[in-house]
Design a protein around this motif. Structure first.
Motif, PDB file in Angstrom:
ATOM      1  N   ASN A   7      12.801   0.179   7.604  1.00 56.67           N
ATOM      2  CA  ASN A   7      13.851   0.450   6.617  1.00 56.67           C
ATOM      3  C   ASN A   7      13.377   1.493   5.607  1.00 56.67           C
ATOM      4  O   ASN A   7      12.180   1.643   5.375  1.00 56.67           O
ATOM      5  CB  ASN A   7      14.228  -0.840   5.871  1.00 56.67           C
ATOM      6  N   GLU A   8      14.325   2.171   4.986  1.00 61.35           N
ATOM      7  CA  GLU A   8      14.008   3.144   3.931  1.00 61.35           C
ATOM      8  C   GLU A   8      13.572   2.394   2.666  1.00 61.35           C
ATOM      9  O   GLU A   8      14.076   1.314   2.368  1.00 61.35           O
ATOM     10  CB  GLU A   8      15.246   3.988   3.601  1.00 61.35           C
ATOM     11  N   TYR A   9      12.633   2.984   1.931  1.00 63.72           N
ATOM     12  CA  TYR A   9      12.300   2.442   0.614  1.00 63.72           C
ATOM     13  C   TYR A   9      13.441   2.771  -0.337  1.00 63.72           C
ATOM     14  O   TYR A   9      14.084   3.817  -0.227  1.00 63.72           O
ATOM     15  CB  TYR A   9      10.986   3.035   0.098  1.00 63.72           C
ATOM     16  N   VAL A  10      13.698   1.863  -1.267  1.00 61.38           N
ATOM     17  CA  VAL A  10      14.792   2.030  -2.229  1.00 61.38           C
ATOM     18  C   VAL A  10      14.207   2.625  -3.511  1.00 61.38           C
ATOM     19  O   VAL A  10      13.311   2.041  -4.123  1.00 61.38           O
ATOM     20  CB  VAL A  10      15.475   0.677  -2.521  1.00 61.38           C
ATOM     21  N   THR A  17       0.831  -1.206   0.000  1.00 58.99           N
ATOM     22  CA  THR A  17       0.000   0.000   0.000  1.00 58.99           C
ATOM     23  C   THR A  17       0.863   1.253   0.000  1.00 58.99           C
ATOM     24  O   THR A  17       0.598   2.208  -0.741  1.00 58.99           O
ATOM     25  CB  THR A  17      -0.942  -0.004   1.223  1.00 58.99           C
ATOM     26  N   GLN A  18       1.911   1.269   0.811  1.00 56.30           N
ATOM     27  CA  GLN A  18       2.801   2.426   0.847  1.00 56.30           C
ATOM     28  C   GLN A  18       3.506   2.617  -0.486  1.00 56.30           C
ATOM     29  O   GLN A  18       3.694   3.754  -0.933  1.00 56.30           O
ATOM     30  CB  GLN A  18       3.821   2.288   1.973  1.00 56.30           C
ATOM     31  N   LEU A  19       3.891   1.528  -1.147  1.00 57.42           N
ATOM     32  CA  LEU A  19       4.517   1.650  -2.466  1.00 57.42           C
ATOM     33  C   LEU A  19       3.563   2.326  -3.449  1.00 57.42           C
ATOM     34  O   LEU A  19       3.974   3.190  -4.228  1.00 57.42           O
ATOM     35  CB  LEU A  19       4.943   0.283  -3.001  1.00 57.42           C
ATOM     36  N   LYS A  20       2.288   1.945  -3.407  1.00 55.77           N
ATOM     37  CA  LYS A  20       1.304   2.563  -4.305  1.00 55.77           C
ATOM     38  C   LYS A  20       1.146   4.056  -4.000  1.00 55.77           C
ATOM     39  O   LYS A  20       1.066   4.880  -4.910  1.00 55.77           O
ATOM     40  CB  LYS A  20      -0.022   1.839  -4.207  1.00 55.77           C
ATOM     41  N   ALA A  61       3.617  15.169   5.583  1.00 54.53           N
ATOM     42  CA  ALA A  61       4.782  15.505   4.767  1.00 54.53           C
ATOM     43  C   ALA A  61       6.041  14.824   5.297  1.00 54.53           C
ATOM     44  O   ALA A  61       7.012  15.465   5.694  1.00 54.53           O
ATOM     45  CB  ALA A  61       4.967  17.012   4.704  1.00 54.53           C
ATOM     46  N   VAL A  62       6.011  13.503   5.285  1.00 53.59           N
ATOM     47  CA  VAL A  62       7.136  12.692   5.748  1.00 53.59           C
ATOM     48  C   VAL A  62       7.242  11.492   4.820  1.00 53.59           C
ATOM     49  O   VAL A  62       6.227  10.862   4.513  1.00 53.59           O
ATOM     50  CB  VAL A  62       6.898  12.197   7.197  1.00 53.59           C
ATOM     51  N   VAL A  63       8.456  11.172   4.382  1.00 53.51           N
ATOM     52  CA  VAL A  63       8.651   9.965   3.583  1.00 53.51           C
ATOM     53  C   VAL A  63       8.582   8.783   4.545  1.00 53.51           C
ATOM     54  O   VAL A  63       9.388   8.694   5.476  1.00 53.51           O
ATOM     55  CB  VAL A  63      10.004   9.987   2.838  1.00 53.51           C
ATOM     56  N   PRO A  64       7.619   7.882   4.353  1.00 49.84           N
ATOM     57  CA  PRO A  64       7.472   6.779   5.305  1.00 49.84           C
ATOM     58  C   PRO A  64       8.595   5.759   5.168  1.00 49.84           C
ATOM     59  O   PRO A  64       9.197   5.614   4.108  1.00 49.84           O
ATOM     60  CB  PRO A  64       6.126   6.157   4.917  1.00 49.84           C
ATOM     61  N   LYS A  65       8.846   5.060   6.255  1.00 48.13           N
ATOM     62  CA  LYS A  65       9.733   3.895   6.207  1.00 48.13           C
ATOM     63  C   LYS A  65       8.842   2.678   5.995  1.00 48.13           C
ATOM     64  O   LYS A  65       7.636   2.730   6.240  1.00 48.13           O
ATOM     65  CB  LYS A  65      10.511   3.776   7.512  1.00 48.13           C
ATOM     66  N   ASP A  66       9.431   1.594   5.534  1.00 49.41           N
ATOM     67  CA  ASP A  66       8.627   0.394   5.346  1.00 49.41           C
ATOM     68  C   ASP A  66       8.206  -0.164   6.715  1.00 49.41           C
ATOM     69  O   ASP A  66       8.688   0.306   7.752  1.00 49.41           O
ATOM     70  CB  ASP A  66       9.360  -0.624   4.461  1.00 49.41           C
ATOM     71  N   PRO A  67       7.300  -1.120   6.750  1.00 47.75           N
ATOM     72  CA  PRO A  67       6.800  -1.616   8.031  1.00 47.75           C
ATOM     73  C   PRO A  67       7.870  -2.210   8.949  1.00 47.75           C
ATOM     74  O   PRO A  67       7.635  -2.382  10.134  1.00 47.75           O
ATOM     75  CB  PRO A  67       5.779  -2.694   7.628  1.00 47.75           C
ATOM     76  N   ASN A 105      18.301  13.565  -4.879  1.00 48.19           N
ATOM     77  CA  ASN A 105      17.227  14.047  -4.011  1.00 48.19           C
ATOM     78  C   ASN A 105      16.330  12.916  -3.531  1.00 48.19           C
ATOM     79  O   ASN A 105      15.799  12.971  -2.426  1.00 48.19           O
ATOM     80  CB  ASN A 105      16.390  15.100  -4.727  1.00 48.19           C
ATOM     81  N   GLY A 106      16.141  11.914  -4.371  1.00 47.27           N
ATOM     82  CA  GLY A 106      15.348  10.755  -4.003  1.00 47.27           C
ATOM     83  C   GLY A 106      13.930  11.106  -3.595  1.00 47.27           C
ATOM     84  O   GLY A 106      13.348  12.096  -4.050  1.00 47.27           O
ATOM     85  N   LEU A 107      13.375  10.310  -2.717  1.00 52.94           N
ATOM     86  CA  LEU A 107      11.993  10.485  -2.290  1.00 52.94           C
ATOM     87  C   LEU A 107      11.798  11.721  -1.420  1.00 52.94           C
ATOM     88  O   LEU A 107      10.680  12.197  -1.255  1.00 52.94           O
ATOM     89  CB  LEU A 107      11.515   9.230  -1.548  1.00 52.94           C
ATOM     90  N   ARG A 108      12.880  12.243  -0.885  1.00 54.89           N
ATOM     91  CA  ARG A 108      12.799  13.455  -0.059  1.00 54.89           C
ATOM     92  C   ARG A 108      12.219  14.631  -0.852  1.00 54.89           C
ATOM     93  O   ARG A 108      11.588  15.523  -0.294  1.00 54.89           O
ATOM     94  CB  ARG A 108      14.187  13.798   0.467  1.00 54.89           C
ATOM     95  N   ALA A 109      12.399  14.598  -2.175  1.00 61.87           N
ATOM     96  CA  ALA A 109      11.880  15.667  -3.034  1.00 61.87           C
ATOM     97  C   ALA A 109      10.354  15.707  -3.035  1.00 61.87           C
ATOM     98  O   ALA A 109       9.764  16.699  -3.441  1.00 61.87           O
ATOM     99  CB  ALA A 109      12.392  15.490  -4.460  1.00 61.87           C
ATOM    100  N   LEU A 110       9.715  14.639  -2.548  1.00 64.87           N
ATOM    101  CA  LEU A 110       8.254  14.618  -2.479  1.00 64.87           C
ATOM    102  C   LEU A 110       7.720  15.460  -1.319  1.00 64.87           C
ATOM    103  O   LEU A 110       6.554  15.841  -1.320  1.00 64.87           O
ATOM    104  CB  LEU A 110       7.753  13.180  -2.340  1.00 64.87           C
ATOM    105  N   VAL A 111       8.560  15.727  -0.333  1.00 61.73           N
ATOM    106  CA  VAL A 111       8.105  16.467   0.850  1.00 61.73           C
ATOM    107  C   VAL A 111       8.863  17.769   1.082  1.00 61.73           C
ATOM    108  O   VAL A 111       8.475  18.568   1.918  1.00 61.73           O
ATOM    109  CB  VAL A 111       8.179  15.582   2.121  1.00 61.73           C
ATOM    110  N   GLU A 112       9.955  17.980   0.331  1.00 61.73           N
ATOM    111  CA  GLU A 112      10.751  19.213   0.460  1.00 61.73           C
ATOM    112  C   GLU A 112      11.076  19.739  -0.932  1.00 61.73           C
ATOM    113  O   GLU A 112      11.417  18.969  -1.816  1.00 61.73           O
ATOM    114  CB  GLU A 112      12.096  18.945   1.149  1.00 61.73           C
TER     115      GLU A 112
END
Length: 143
Positions: A105-108, A49-52, A96-102, A73-80
Protein backbone atom coordinates in the motif's frame (compact mmCIF):
# COMPACT_ATOMS: atom_id res chain seq x y z
CA UNK A 1 15.92 -67.71 1.34
CA UNK A 2 18.65 -65.39 2.61
CA UNK A 3 18.13 -63.16 -0.44
CA UNK A 4 14.41 -62.75 0.31
CA UNK A 5 15.16 -61.56 3.87
CA UNK A 6 17.58 -58.97 2.53
CA UNK A 7 15.01 -57.69 0.01
CA UNK A 8 12.37 -57.29 2.73
CA UNK A 9 14.76 -55.31 4.91
CA UNK A 10 15.50 -52.84 2.11
CA UNK A 11 11.88 -51.65 1.78
CA UNK A 12 9.87 -49.44 4.16
CA UNK A 13 6.62 -50.80 5.52
CA UNK A 14 3.42 -48.82 5.20
CA UNK A 15 3.39 -48.20 8.94
CA UNK A 16 6.89 -46.70 8.85
CA UNK A 17 5.88 -44.34 6.03
CA UNK A 18 2.72 -43.28 7.89
CA UNK A 19 4.72 -42.62 11.09
CA UNK A 20 7.19 -40.44 9.17
CA UNK A 21 4.33 -38.48 7.55
CA UNK A 22 2.67 -37.93 10.94
CA UNK A 23 5.96 -36.64 12.38
CA UNK A 24 6.46 -34.24 9.44
CA UNK A 25 2.88 -32.92 9.68
CA UNK A 26 3.27 -32.38 13.42
CA UNK A 27 6.52 -30.48 12.94
CA UNK A 28 4.97 -28.33 10.18
CA UNK A 29 1.92 -27.52 12.31
CA UNK A 30 4.18 -26.30 15.12
CA UNK A 31 6.68 -24.42 12.93
CA UNK A 32 4.22 -22.62 10.62
CA UNK A 33 2.62 -20.32 13.26
CA UNK A 34 6.05 -19.43 14.64
CA UNK A 35 7.28 -18.56 11.15
CA UNK A 36 4.18 -16.48 10.36
CA UNK A 37 4.60 -14.56 13.62
CA UNK A 38 8.17 -13.65 12.62
CA UNK A 39 6.97 -12.52 9.19
CA UNK A 40 4.33 -10.26 10.80
CA UNK A 41 6.91 -8.71 13.12
CA UNK A 42 9.35 -8.25 10.23
CA UNK A 43 6.71 -6.40 8.16
CA UNK A 44 5.90 -4.02 11.03
CA UNK A 45 9.63 -3.42 11.60
CA UNK A 46 10.19 -2.77 7.89
CA UNK A 47 7.33 -0.24 7.82
CA UNK A 48 8.77 1.60 10.83
CA UNK A 49 12.20 1.72 9.17
CA UNK A 50 10.74 3.00 5.90
CA UNK A 51 8.83 5.71 7.78
CA UNK A 52 12.10 6.89 9.35
CA UNK A 53 13.79 6.96 5.93
CA UNK A 54 10.89 8.95 4.48
CA UNK A 55 11.09 11.38 7.40
CA UNK A 56 14.81 11.90 6.77
CA UNK A 57 14.14 12.48 3.08
CA UNK A 58 11.39 15.00 3.95
CA UNK A 59 13.83 16.82 6.25
CA UNK A 60 16.42 17.00 3.45
CA UNK A 61 13.76 18.30 1.08
CA UNK A 62 12.73 20.98 3.58
CA UNK A 63 16.34 22.07 4.14
CA UNK A 64 16.79 22.60 0.40
CA UNK A 65 13.39 24.01 -0.59
CA UNK A 66 12.37 25.73 2.66
CA UNK A 67 9.12 23.81 3.17
CA UNK A 68 7.77 20.28 3.04
CA UNK A 69 6.14 19.03 -0.17
CA UNK A 70 2.53 20.18 -0.51
CA UNK A 71 -0.38 17.75 -0.50
CA UNK A 72 -0.81 17.79 -4.28
CA UNK A 73 2.79 16.65 -4.92
CA UNK A 74 3.04 14.44 -1.85
CA UNK A 75 5.96 12.08 -1.45
CA UNK A 76 6.55 12.03 -5.20
CA UNK A 77 8.31 15.39 -4.75
CA UNK A 78 11.12 13.49 -3.00
CA UNK A 79 12.10 11.73 -6.23
CA UNK A 80 10.92 14.15 -8.96
CA UNK A 81 11.35 17.89 -9.34
CA UNK A 82 7.67 18.30 -10.14
CA UNK A 83 7.56 22.11 -9.82
CA UNK A 84 10.98 22.57 -11.51
CA UNK A 85 12.23 24.33 -8.38
CA UNK A 86 15.83 25.54 -8.80
CA UNK A 87 16.58 24.70 -5.14
CA UNK A 88 15.57 21.06 -5.54
CA UNK A 89 18.65 18.90 -5.00
CA UNK A 90 17.15 15.40 -5.13
CA UNK A 91 16.29 12.73 -5.46
CA UNK A 92 16.07 12.50 -1.70
CA UNK A 93 15.46 8.74 -1.71
CA UNK A 94 17.81 6.07 -3.07
CA UNK A 95 16.77 4.36 -5.20
CA UNK A 96 14.71 7.22 -6.62
CA UNK A 97 11.38 5.51 -5.99
CA UNK A 98 8.80 6.21 -3.29
CA UNK A 99 8.49 2.83 -1.55
CA UNK A 100 5.20 1.14 -0.79
CA UNK A 101 4.66 -0.29 2.66
CA UNK A 102 5.46 -3.98 3.22
CA UNK A 103 1.85 -4.89 2.39
CA UNK A 104 1.95 -3.12 -0.99
CA UNK A 105 0.00 0.00 0.00
CA UNK A 106 1.01 3.64 -0.45
CA UNK A 107 2.20 5.55 2.61
CA UNK A 108 -0.25 8.25 3.67
CA UNK A 109 1.27 11.76 3.71
CA UNK A 110 -0.87 14.57 5.10
CA UNK A 111 0.19 18.20 5.29
CA UNK A 112 -0.50 20.09 7.46
CA UNK A 113 -0.51 17.26 9.96
CA UNK A 114 -2.54 16.85 13.12
CA UNK A 115 0.53 15.62 15.04
CA UNK A 116 3.25 17.86 13.60
CA UNK A 117 4.17 19.72 10.43
CA UNK A 118 3.04 16.63 8.51
CA UNK A 119 1.65 13.19 9.27
CA UNK A 120 3.14 10.11 7.66
CA UNK A 121 1.64 6.66 8.17
CA UNK A 122 0.92 3.16 6.95
CA UNK A 123 -2.50 1.65 7.59
CA UNK A 124 -0.94 -1.77 8.24
CA UNK A 125 -1.77 -5.11 6.65
CA UNK A 126 -5.47 -4.39 6.07
CA UNK A 127 -4.83 -1.03 4.36
CA UNK A 128 -7.56 0.64 6.45
CA UNK A 129 -7.42 3.14 9.29
CA UNK A 130 -7.41 1.68 12.78
CA UNK A 131 -7.03 -1.96 13.65
CA UNK A 132 -4.86 -3.95 15.99
CA UNK A 133 -1.92 -6.29 15.72
CA UNK A 134 -0.64 -6.50 12.15
CA UNK A 135 -3.59 -4.33 11.00
CA UNK A 136 -2.67 -1.46 13.35
CA UNK A 137 -1.64 1.89 11.89
CA UNK A 138 2.09 2.62 11.94
CA UNK A 139 2.71 6.34 12.32
CA UNK A 140 5.56 8.82 12.22
CA UNK A 141 4.48 10.42 15.47
CA UNK A 142 4.89 7.19 17.47
CA UNK A 143 1.59 6.65 19.24
Amino acid sequence: MNVKKQLRKQHFTLIEVVVVIIILVTLASVATPVYLNYVRKANVGAAKTQLKLLQEALTGYKLDIGSYPDASNGLRALVENIDQNAKWDGPYLQPAVVPKDPWGNEYVYTIPGEHGDYDLMSYGADGQAGGSGENADITSWGE
